[in-house]
Design a protein around this motif. Structure first.
Motif, mmCIF file in Angstrom:
data_model
loop_
_atom_site.group_PDB
_atom_site.id
_atom_site.type_symbol
_atom_site.label_atom_id
_atom_site.label_comp_id
_atom_site.label_asym_id
_atom_site.label_seq_id
_atom_site.Cartn_x
_atom_site.Cartn_y
_atom_site.Cartn_z
ATOM 1 N N ASN A 54 -26.536 76.546 2.875
ATOM 2 C CA ASN A 54 -26.035 77.651 2.052
ATOM 3 C C ASN A 54 -24.814 78.330 2.666
ATOM 4 N N ARG A 60 -31.701 75.021 5.494
ATOM 5 C CA ARG A 60 -31.344 75.649 4.226
ATOM 6 C C ARG A 60 -30.242 76.685 4.444
ATOM 7 N N SER A 61 -30.350 77.451 5.551
ATOM 8 C CA SER A 61 -29.299 78.446 5.775
ATOM 9 C C SER A 61 -27.980 77.772 6.156
ATOM 10 N N ARG A 115 -22.004 76.213 1.634
ATOM 11 C CA ARG A 115 -21.676 76.401 0.210
ATOM 12 C C ARG A 115 -20.957 77.725 -0.004
ATOM 13 N N LYS A 116 -21.431 78.748 0.691
ATOM 14 C CA LYS A 116 -20.820 80.071 0.555
ATOM 15 C C LYS A 116 -19.353 80.028 1.005
ATOM 16 N N SER A 150 -30.851 76.423 -5.050
ATOM 17 C CA SER A 150 -32.165 77.020 -5.296
ATOM 18 C C SER A 150 -33.195 76.389 -4.368
ATOM 19 N N SER A 151 -34.279 77.113 -4.111
ATOM 20 C CA SER A 151 -35.318 76.583 -3.211
ATOM 21 C C SER A 151 -35.826 75.243 -3.697
ATOM 22 N N GLU A 162 -22.230 78.370 -5.271
ATOM 23 C CA GLU A 162 -23.488 79.098 -5.347
ATOM 24 C C GLU A 162 -24.523 78.534 -4.379
ATOM 25 N N GLU A 163 -25.458 79.384 -3.971
ATOM 26 C CA GLU A 163 -26.557 78.902 -3.130
ATOM 27 C C GLU A 163 -27.376 77.859 -3.872
#
Ligand code: ADP
Ligand code: MG
Ligand code: MG
Length: 250
Positions: free
Chosen positions: A106, A102-103, A109-110, A118-119, A115-116
């Protein structure tokens, strides 16, 4: 997609030229393989493309979708759409595989100014991808690569690739001592992720991997240069005759 022109690379520490004018174009939707004897510079090419330290580009260029990548940081290269399969083989005790992925997603994406995720979106996506790739849900919860078998590490690599949805995937399988089962996993993963807008560069010393992956184009590298380019039949030629003829003409 990937365009390498006249790439010359030397070691930073020593006055040793390793790549001596590599020219290579990988088109979207195609799988290109690079084969070659040990020490010909295949891994160096993948390291330089990934931005690993210790190498100096002395001439030439490499662009991904028209963007010069050689001056980018490794994270920026990932954001630009490049994935290197050996980028995350490390074991990270205490960090769950899913958290790590997930990191990574993200961070990408960053770097792209997005945008991040969502979970719940992330969960939905990773579960779907894991299912598609026949990856056990249990593997998502375990610490990254810790105690993973060779095959599980390979599956995980393919999952990382699927989640990051790269434009260009580079796999260096030369020295990883893949057994037949791991080789099948890698090939099935690559085959599952093949798509018209994604290119692959598969680096391998061994012809057998290409029995499963079926490259569109095969390049032979010898002494820091691509010395021959052909179709899948070139890999069979190597299997039958070895690399001697290419080394003599190099
Ligand atoms: P391949 O992947 O085709 O086996 P490599 O890219 O690993 O080839 O190596 C190409 C050549 O560069 C070899 O002669 C190797 O010894 C040398 N080389 C690569 N990296 C280093 C390094 N960090 N220090 C010293 N020699 C290196
Ligand atoms: Mg080697
Ligand atoms: Mg190598």
């Amino acid at each position: 997609m990937l365009e390498i022109k006249n790439l010359h690379v030397k070691l930073e520490e020593e006055d040793k030229q390793i790549l001596k004018g590599v020219d290579l174009t990988v088109e979207a939707g195609k799988v290109h393989a690079i084969m070659g004897p040990n020490g010909s510079g295949k891994s160096t090419l993948s390291y330089v493309l990934s931005g690993r330290e210790g190498y100096e580009v002395t001439d030439g260029s490499a662009t991904l979708l028209g963007e010069d990548i050689l001056d980018l940081e490794p994270e920026e290269r990932a954001a630009a759409g490049m994935f290197l399969a050996f980028q995350y083989p490390v074991e990270i005790p205490g960090v769950g595989n899913m958290t790590f992925l997930r990191s990574a997603v993200n961070a990408q994406r960053k770097a792209r100014g997005e945008e991040e995720m969502s979970s719940s979106d992330f969960l939905k996506e990773i579960r779907a991808k894991a299912k598609e790739l026949q990856i056990d849900a249990d593997m998502l919860k375990r610490p990254v690569n810790v105690g993973f078998s060779g095959g599980e590490k390979k599956r995980n690599e393919i999952l990382q690739m699927a989640m990051l949805a790269p434009k260009l995937c580079i796999l260096d399988e030369t020295d990883s001592g893949l057994d037949v089962d791991a080789m099948k996993l890698v090939s099935e993963g690559v085959n599952a992720l093949r798509s018209p807008d994604r290119g692959f560069l598969v680096i391998t010393h061994y012809q057998r991997l290409l029995d499963h992956i079926k490259p569109d184009v095969v390049h032979i590298m010898s002494d820091g240069k691509i010395v021959k380019t052909g179709g899948p039949e070139l890999a069979l030629e190597v299997e039958n005759n070895g690399y001697a003829e290419f080394q003599e003409t190099a």
